[in-house]
Design an enzyme around this catalytic site. Sequence first.
Site, mmCIF file in Angstrom:
data_model
loop_
_atom_site.group_PDB
_atom_site.id
_atom_site.type_symbol
_atom_site.label_atom_id
_atom_site.label_comp_id
_atom_site.label_asym_id
_atom_site.label_seq_id
_atom_site.Cartn_x
_atom_site.Cartn_y
_atom_site.Cartn_z
ATOM 1 N N ASP A 117 0.498 -1.556 -0.084
ATOM 2 C CA ASP A 117 0.141 -0.179 0.152
ATOM 3 C C ASP A 117 0.554 1.258 0.111
ATOM 4 O O ASP A 117 2.437 1.280 0.609
ATOM 5 C CB ASP A 117 -1.180 -0.210 1.400
ATOM 6 C CG ASP A 117 0.011 1.051 2.432
ATOM 7 O OD1 ASP A 117 0.620 -0.895 3.452
ATOM 8 O OD2 ASP A 117 -0.994 1.071 3.700
ATOM 9 N N GLU A 206 0.611 -1.358 5.711
ATOM 10 C CA GLU A 206 1.329 -1.146 6.615
ATOM 11 C C GLU A 206 0.873 0.176 6.784
ATOM 12 O O GLU A 206 1.823 1.071 7.844
ATOM 13 C CB GLU A 206 2.203 -1.104 5.978
ATOM 14 C CG GLU A 206 4.109 -0.642 6.749
ATOM 15 C CD GLU A 206 4.275 0.720 6.819
ATOM 16 O OE1 GLU A 206 5.564 0.301 7.917
ATOM 17 O OE2 GLU A 206 3.580 1.876 6.259
#
Length: 452
Positions: A117, A206
């Site tokens: 991400d 994350e």
Amino acid sequence: MKKFLASLMIFLFATVSQTFAANVQGEKKMSDLINQERLTQSFLRYVKIDTGSDPEMAEKHIPSTEKQKNLANLLAGELKELGLKNVNIDDHSIVTAELPSNSDKKMPIIALFAHMDTAHDVPTGPVNPQIHNYKGGDIVLSDGVVIKAEDLKNEIGNRIITSDGKTLLGADDKAGVAEIMETLAVLKDNPQIIRPEIKVVFTPDEETGLGMTAFNAEDFVADVGYTVDGGAPFELDTETFNAFDPEITIKGKVVHCGYAYKKMINSLELANEFISKLPKNETPSTTRGKQGYYFVDEVKGTAEKTTIKMLVRDFDLDNAKKRIAFIEKTLNQIEKENKGCEITFNPKQRYLNMKENLKKFPEVISYAEEGIRRSGLTPVQNSVRGGTDGSALTLRGLLTPNLGAGGINFHSQTEFVSVETMSKCVENVLNILCVWADNSDVVMARILKRRK
């Protein structure tokens, strides 16, 4: 005797010189095995996929955005093409795969992590990457976005990859993803490199701090791990913040403004009063190094109800807890002084400093440093003003410091990474894996005990 000693010294010097020459030759050979064009194309392929995560949705489910699945599916397919075993995507879009050791000896199991991400702070896509053959000066992108020459002072002669200025680039952490994939490709192409058993994990969310809540670290079998999610190639992140993300809800009391005297309690005013009591010299913009901070990230509300979202960070856990206690005490005082209002406070611990836990198996640091030295760099242990998936993993038993991935100006439209720096990060990973393989006889007895 003197002639014998002289002959012995000449022999030893020649032997050391030959060994040194062989090591240098080995280092050059390792760097020559990296295909920079393949690495570049992989990185460009990954950054073009918008994988921006959503902190609010992450509270409800992982992945927080459906689009992260697109990269997960692509990576799983590429891992299969590389011949990795047990390639899997779970219900949370966590991608896992295994590359067995090619040695007859018992080998450590080393896990490599990177996250898919990208941060939500600025637009995350569509990303239109640009390659610049950098010769000096500022790099001017669209919409007046400028990467200053000061940030690029170490990049002259390199190939710089940026976005077009309208979005972030996504080097955090698609540089790490691409570097792990190139590491695997090099190992596949060069079976003469003796390697430990390798496990690969690509994770979602994350950036929201919640991706690791979906990862079953307790049942994941590995001896140590490394996240490839840091900055410069010579850096080794061994310490992180202790992180809390407090949320505050203030409920006031609303009546007609014309008749509000000594009746109305405006929650927005109370929110402003609280913020004004926070130390002005303890914010992200006034702190650096090992200094902690308070950060008011978001304020939303009306006179009736206001919510405040914060970040509280400190390398020292006791200091972090004191910061949380200060917030709670301040809110209690405001509530006491404004009868009729209602204030709720959730400190929301996110992750803790991994420094102390890493001392339990010092080779996880010393072998990484040796690998970085084999790449011709001088390793520097770094206290990162943030956190990584390794923070959560380390505290759950899988010791996982953070390796450099090469990107600069993360979470902004001025983010960039150079091809040459990414290549050096790949070289580091390859060398670190070789250090573990070279020292398997030394550490396996301890590792087998740890596995029990």
